[in-house]
Scaffold this motif. Structure first.
Motif, short mmCIF file in Angstrom:
data_model
loop_
_atom_site.label_atom_id
_atom_site.label_comp_id
_atom_site.label_asym_id
_atom_site.label_seq_id
_atom_site.Cartn_x
_atom_site.Cartn_y
_atom_site.Cartn_z
N HIS A 1 28.75 106.47 -21.18
CA HIS A 1 27.99 107.61 -21.67
C HIS A 1 28.88 108.74 -22.16
N CYS A 2 29.97 109.03 -21.43
CA CYS A 2 30.83 110.17 -21.81
C CYS A 2 32.30 109.77 -22.00
N ASN A 3 32.61 108.51 -21.77
CA ASN A 3 33.94 107.93 -21.98
C ASN A 3 35.02 108.45 -21.03
N VAL A 4 34.65 109.17 -19.98
CA VAL A 4 35.65 109.58 -18.99
C VAL A 4 36.03 108.34 -18.17
N VAL A 5 37.30 108.25 -17.79
CA VAL A 5 37.76 107.13 -16.98
C VAL A 5 37.71 107.55 -15.51
N LEU A 6 36.92 106.83 -14.74
CA LEU A 6 36.77 107.11 -13.31
C LEU A 6 37.82 106.33 -12.53
N ARG A 7 38.28 106.94 -11.45
CA ARG A 7 39.21 106.32 -10.50
C ARG A 7 38.61 106.50 -9.12
N PRO A 8 38.99 105.65 -8.17
CA PRO A 8 38.43 105.78 -6.81
C PRO A 8 38.78 107.13 -6.18
N LYS A 9 37.87 107.62 -5.36
CA LYS A 9 38.15 108.82 -4.57
C LYS A 9 39.19 108.46 -3.51
N THR A 10 39.90 109.44 -3.02
CA THR A 10 40.90 109.23 -1.97
C THR A 10 40.24 108.54 -0.77
N GLY A 11 40.85 107.47 -0.34
CA GLY A 11 40.32 106.72 0.81
C GLY A 11 39.44 105.55 0.44
N ASP A 12 38.99 105.48 -0.82
CA ASP A 12 38.16 104.36 -1.28
C ASP A 12 39.04 103.35 -2.00
N CYS A 13 38.64 102.08 -1.94
CA CYS A 13 39.46 101.04 -2.54
C CYS A 13 39.15 100.82 -4.03
N CYS A 14 37.97 101.24 -4.48
CA CYS A 14 37.61 100.98 -5.88
C CYS A 14 36.52 101.95 -6.36
N VAL A 15 36.23 101.89 -7.65
CA VAL A 15 35.22 102.78 -8.23
C VAL A 15 33.82 102.49 -7.71
N PHE A 16 33.55 101.25 -7.33
CA PHE A 16 32.22 100.93 -6.80
C PHE A 16 32.00 101.57 -5.44
N CYS A 17 33.05 101.62 -4.62
CA CYS A 17 32.93 102.27 -3.31
C CYS A 17 32.79 103.79 -3.46
N SER A 18 33.35 104.35 -4.53
CA SER A 18 33.26 105.80 -4.75
C SER A 18 31.99 106.23 -5.47
N TYR A 19 31.58 105.48 -6.49
CA TYR A 19 30.49 105.94 -7.36
C TYR A 19 29.32 104.97 -7.49
N GLY A 20 29.41 103.83 -6.82
CA GLY A 20 28.36 102.82 -6.95
C GLY A 20 27.27 102.93 -5.91
N SER A 21 26.15 102.30 -6.20
CA SER A 21 25.03 102.28 -5.26
C SER A 21 25.27 101.28 -4.13
N VAL A 22 26.22 100.36 -4.35
CA VAL A 22 26.57 99.34 -3.37
C VAL A 22 28.10 99.26 -3.32
N PRO A 23 28.71 99.18 -2.14
CA PRO A 23 30.16 99.03 -2.09
C PRO A 23 30.59 97.66 -2.61
N CYS A 24 31.87 97.53 -2.92
CA CYS A 24 32.39 96.30 -3.51
C CYS A 24 32.24 95.11 -2.56
N PRO A 25 32.24 93.88 -3.11
CA PRO A 25 32.09 92.69 -2.27
C PRO A 25 33.08 92.57 -1.12
N PRO A 26 34.39 92.88 -1.29
CA PRO A 26 35.27 92.79 -0.13
C PRO A 26 34.85 93.71 1.03
N VAL A 27 34.38 94.91 0.72
CA VAL A 27 33.95 95.84 1.77
C VAL A 27 32.67 95.34 2.44
N GLN A 28 31.83 94.63 1.69
CA GLN A 28 30.59 94.08 2.25
C GLN A 28 30.85 92.89 3.18
#
Length: 74
Positions: free
Chosen positions: A36-63
């Motif tokens: 939508h805005c072309n900004v590149v997201l990176r994980p927040k400190t302490g998170d392993c990936c963008v899905f854990c930081s900004y997703g509705s569901v954490p990544c498969p390894p965390v699950q």
């Protein structure tokens, strides 16, 4: 044990845009370009990936019952 969810909705913290994405099962995703805005997201400190930081569901390894050390939260 619940099934691992592979789809997550990423919400961009910059523009609020939401996109449904399929998560990789064999790696963490460190970067995500908001369609939508072309900004590149990176994980927040302490998170392993963008899905854990900004997703509705954490990544498969965390699950998983025994996440790898790179995906364990403190």
């Amino acid at each position: 044990m619940a099934d691992i969810v592979l789809d997550s909705v990423i919400t961009c913290p910059v523009c609020g845009g939401r996109s449904s994405e399929r998560m990789p099962t064999d790696a963490c995703q460190y970067f995500y370009e908001c369609p939508h805005c072309n900004v590149v997201l990176r994980p927040k400190t302490g998170d392993c990936c963008v899905f854990c930081s900004y997703g509705s569901v954490p990544c498969p390894p965390v699950q998983s019952p025994s996440p790898p050390s790179c995906c364990r939260t403190t």
